[in-house]
Design a protein around this motif. Structure first.
Motif, short mmCIF file in Angstrom:
data_model
loop_
_atom_site.label_atom_id
_atom_site.label_comp_id
_atom_site.label_asym_id
_atom_site.label_seq_id
_atom_site.Cartn_x
_atom_site.Cartn_y
_atom_site.Cartn_z
N ASP A 165 0.82 -1.21 0.00
CA ASP A 165 0.00 0.00 0.00
C ASP A 165 0.85 1.26 0.00
OD1 ASP A 165 -2.78 -0.89 -0.04
OD2 ASP A 165 -2.35 -1.81 1.89
N PHE A 166 1.97 1.25 0.71
CA PHE A 166 2.88 2.39 0.67
C PHE A 166 3.28 2.69 -0.77
CE2 PHE A 166 4.96 1.93 5.19
CZ PHE A 166 3.73 2.23 5.77
N ARG A 167 3.69 1.66 -1.47
CA ARG A 167 4.18 1.83 -2.84
C ARG A 167 3.07 2.23 -3.81
NH1 ARG A 167 9.11 -0.27 -4.90
NH2 ARG A 167 10.54 -1.08 -3.31
N ASP A 168 1.88 1.71 -3.60
CA ASP A 168 0.76 2.05 -4.48
C ASP A 168 0.57 3.56 -4.51
OD1 ASP A 168 -2.12 2.64 -5.23
OD2 ASP A 168 -2.10 0.48 -5.58
N VAL A 169 0.57 4.18 -3.33
CA VAL A 169 0.35 5.62 -3.26
C VAL A 169 1.57 6.39 -3.77
CG1 VAL A 169 -0.14 7.54 -1.70
CG2 VAL A 169 -1.38 5.39 -1.46
N LEU A 170 2.76 5.90 -3.49
CA LEU A 170 3.96 6.53 -4.02
C LEU A 170 3.98 6.48 -5.55
CD1 LEU A 170 6.54 5.19 -1.44
CD2 LEU A 170 6.16 7.61 -1.95
N ASP A 171 3.55 5.36 -6.11
CA ASP A 171 3.50 5.25 -7.57
C ASP A 171 2.48 6.21 -8.18
OD1 ASP A 171 5.45 3.29 -7.46
OD2 ASP A 171 4.05 1.61 -7.64
N LEU A 172 1.35 6.39 -7.51
CA LEU A 172 0.37 7.38 -7.97
C LEU A 172 0.98 8.78 -7.94
CD1 LEU A 172 -3.02 6.41 -6.26
CD2 LEU A 172 -2.59 6.59 -8.72
N ALA A 173 1.65 9.09 -6.85
CA ALA A 173 2.27 10.41 -6.72
C ALA A 173 3.32 10.63 -7.80
CB ALA A 173 2.89 10.55 -5.34
N GLU A 174 4.11 9.60 -8.09
CA GLU A 174 5.14 9.71 -9.14
C GLU A 174 4.48 9.91 -10.50
OE1 GLU A 174 9.14 7.24 -10.30
OE2 GLU A 174 7.33 6.09 -9.90
N LYS A 175 3.44 9.16 -10.78
CA LYS A 175 2.77 9.23 -12.09
C LYS A 175 2.15 10.59 -12.33
CE LYS A 175 -0.90 6.99 -14.79
NZ LYS A 175 -1.90 5.87 -14.82
N LEU A 215 12.43 3.42 1.44
CA LEU A 215 11.79 3.78 0.18
C LEU A 215 12.25 5.14 -0.34
CD1 LEU A 215 8.16 2.46 0.84
CD2 LEU A 215 9.82 1.55 -0.80
N GLN A 216 12.80 5.98 0.53
CA GLN A 216 13.32 7.25 0.05
C GLN A 216 14.40 7.05 -1.01
OE1 GLN A 216 13.19 10.56 3.49
NE2 GLN A 216 14.46 8.82 4.02
N SER A 217 15.24 6.04 -0.82
CA SER A 217 16.31 5.80 -1.79
C SER A 217 15.79 5.16 -3.06
CB SER A 217 17.40 4.92 -1.17
OG SER A 217 16.89 3.65 -0.80
N VAL A 218 14.61 4.58 -3.01
CA VAL A 218 14.00 3.98 -4.20
C VAL A 218 13.38 5.06 -5.08
CG1 VAL A 218 12.22 2.39 -5.04
CG2 VAL A 218 13.54 1.81 -2.98
N TYR A 219 12.65 5.98 -4.47
CA TYR A 219 11.93 7.00 -5.25
C TYR A 219 12.74 8.27 -5.48
CZ TYR A 219 7.86 4.04 -5.10
OH TYR A 219 7.00 2.98 -5.28
#
Length: 355
Positions: A165-175, A215-219
């Motif tokens: 779920d963390f990544r789902d929202v991060l991916d939306l924010a990135e997109k 996840l900071q280093s991932v995004y």
């Protein structure tokens, strides 16, 4: 547009009412309060926020879009020279509201608490689709600000404290180009058992802070990850975050600002924390914001809270208290003592481990 004043943004909880039933919110399913500020008084609040020197007039709820005069007040704020922002989950963002947001160049943060299945369990069926639709429309107009994610347990077996779920929202924010995802630790609004039960365990929080640090280093800042909870500062310090002073003083949102910040409740009362209605002081209908601010700064009570040497229990002896000190509202509603230890933190201070 940046003006000079004690606070960059001054939030106004324009209504306590909300039609929805999010598991982590005190306004869930509640009506507007009877003494809610009327339109002309709301415009006077705008004048006072401007005089106070804030750059942003921040509008929260409840669900802000339930206020029928919301955009009359926002248009007035823009006319006098204020920036305006709203936080909403998008379910009431119809064409009329969206048109007004575009017309007034309102920055919007969207609340979304996980992927589709999880978010709809937290916020109600259809919430995820509405949020994504709002995010997409706001992004096209370059008015999308942040995505806001509150950590919460729906029940004993369902939680949004997980990497998927963390990544789902991060991916939306990135997109869609949101500048930040703000992960809120769950701060209870009262002693109500349902509110306390929705809080993740200290162990869940500790896992979350470390996972978000990873996840900071991932995004790599697209989007940036911000965390709204004091104990994240301790984790970031332990993990060796780069450029600590700049990060802590100019980026990190999670410091406990109780007694160092204020917002305006729906009836005009000033409150020292957006999650804490217990300690109200002054009312903007009869006082200037500067006089209310000075009252808080000179208050014996708030001075005592601001001094971390007065903290009790493990928070009081923690080697990280100067950068953390726990959440005072969590301490109040879990323990009954605003100076007590924050029970949502699992860390054991060094002095206690060595006994």
């Amino acid at each position: 547009m940046q003006r000079k004043g004690p606070l960059y943004i001054l939030p106004w909880r324009c209504t306590f009412g909300c039609d929805f039933n999010c598991v982590h919110c005190t306004s869930a399913g509640k009506p507007a309060v009877r003494d809610e500020i009327k339109t002309e008084d709301a415009k006077h609040i705008v004048d006072k926020v401007y005089e106070f020197g804030a750059s942003f007039f921040g509008i929260t709820g409840g669900e802000a879009l339930l206020r029928e005069d919301l955009f009359d007040v926002i248009a007035y704020a823009r006319k006098v020279g204020m920036n305006a922002s709203i936080i909403t989950d998008g379910r009431l963002l119809d064409d009329k509201a969206f048109g007004n947001i575009v017309k007034n160049e309102v920055k919007v943060s969207v609340s979304i608490d996980g992927g589709k299945e999880t978010n709809d369990l937290v916020r109600g069926k259809g919430a995820y689709a509405a949020s994504v639709k709002a995010i997409e429309k706001l992004s096209k107009e370059k008015l999308l600000n942040c995505l806001v994610y509150t950590l919460a347990n729906v029940n004993e077996s369902v939680t949004n404290v997980n990497e998927t779920d963390f990544r789902d929202v991060l991916d939306l924010a990135e997109k869609y180009g949101a500048r930040w995802v703000i992960y809120h630790g769950m701060i209870p609004y009262s002693k109500d058992p349902a509110s306390l039960k929705a809080c993740p365990s200290p162990q869940q929080n500790e896992w979350a802070w470390n996972k978000l640090f990873d996840l900071q280093s991932v995004y790599k800042g697209k989007p940036a990850i911000n965390v709204y909870y004091p104990s994240y500062a301790r984790v970031a310090k332990q993990r060796g975050i780069a450029d600590w002073d700049n990060w802590f003083n100019h980026f990190f949102l999670g410091r406990c600002f109780f007694g160092k910040f204020m917002s305006i409740a729906e009836n005009g009362d000033a409150i020292p924390c957006s999650y804490n209605d217990v300690y109200r002081f002054g009312n903007v209908k009869t006082q200037t914001l500067q006089s209310i601010w000075d009252q808080m700064q000179n208050s014996e009570f708030f001075t005592k809270i601001r001094d971390k040497n007065n903290l009790k229990g493990k928070c009081g002896v923690c080697e990280y208290k100067d950068i953390c000190g726990g959440c005072r509202t969590s301490a109040l509603f879990f323990t009954g003592d605003i100076l007590g230890s924050d029970p949502q933190c699992t860390y054991i201070p060094k002095v206690l481990r060595e006994k």
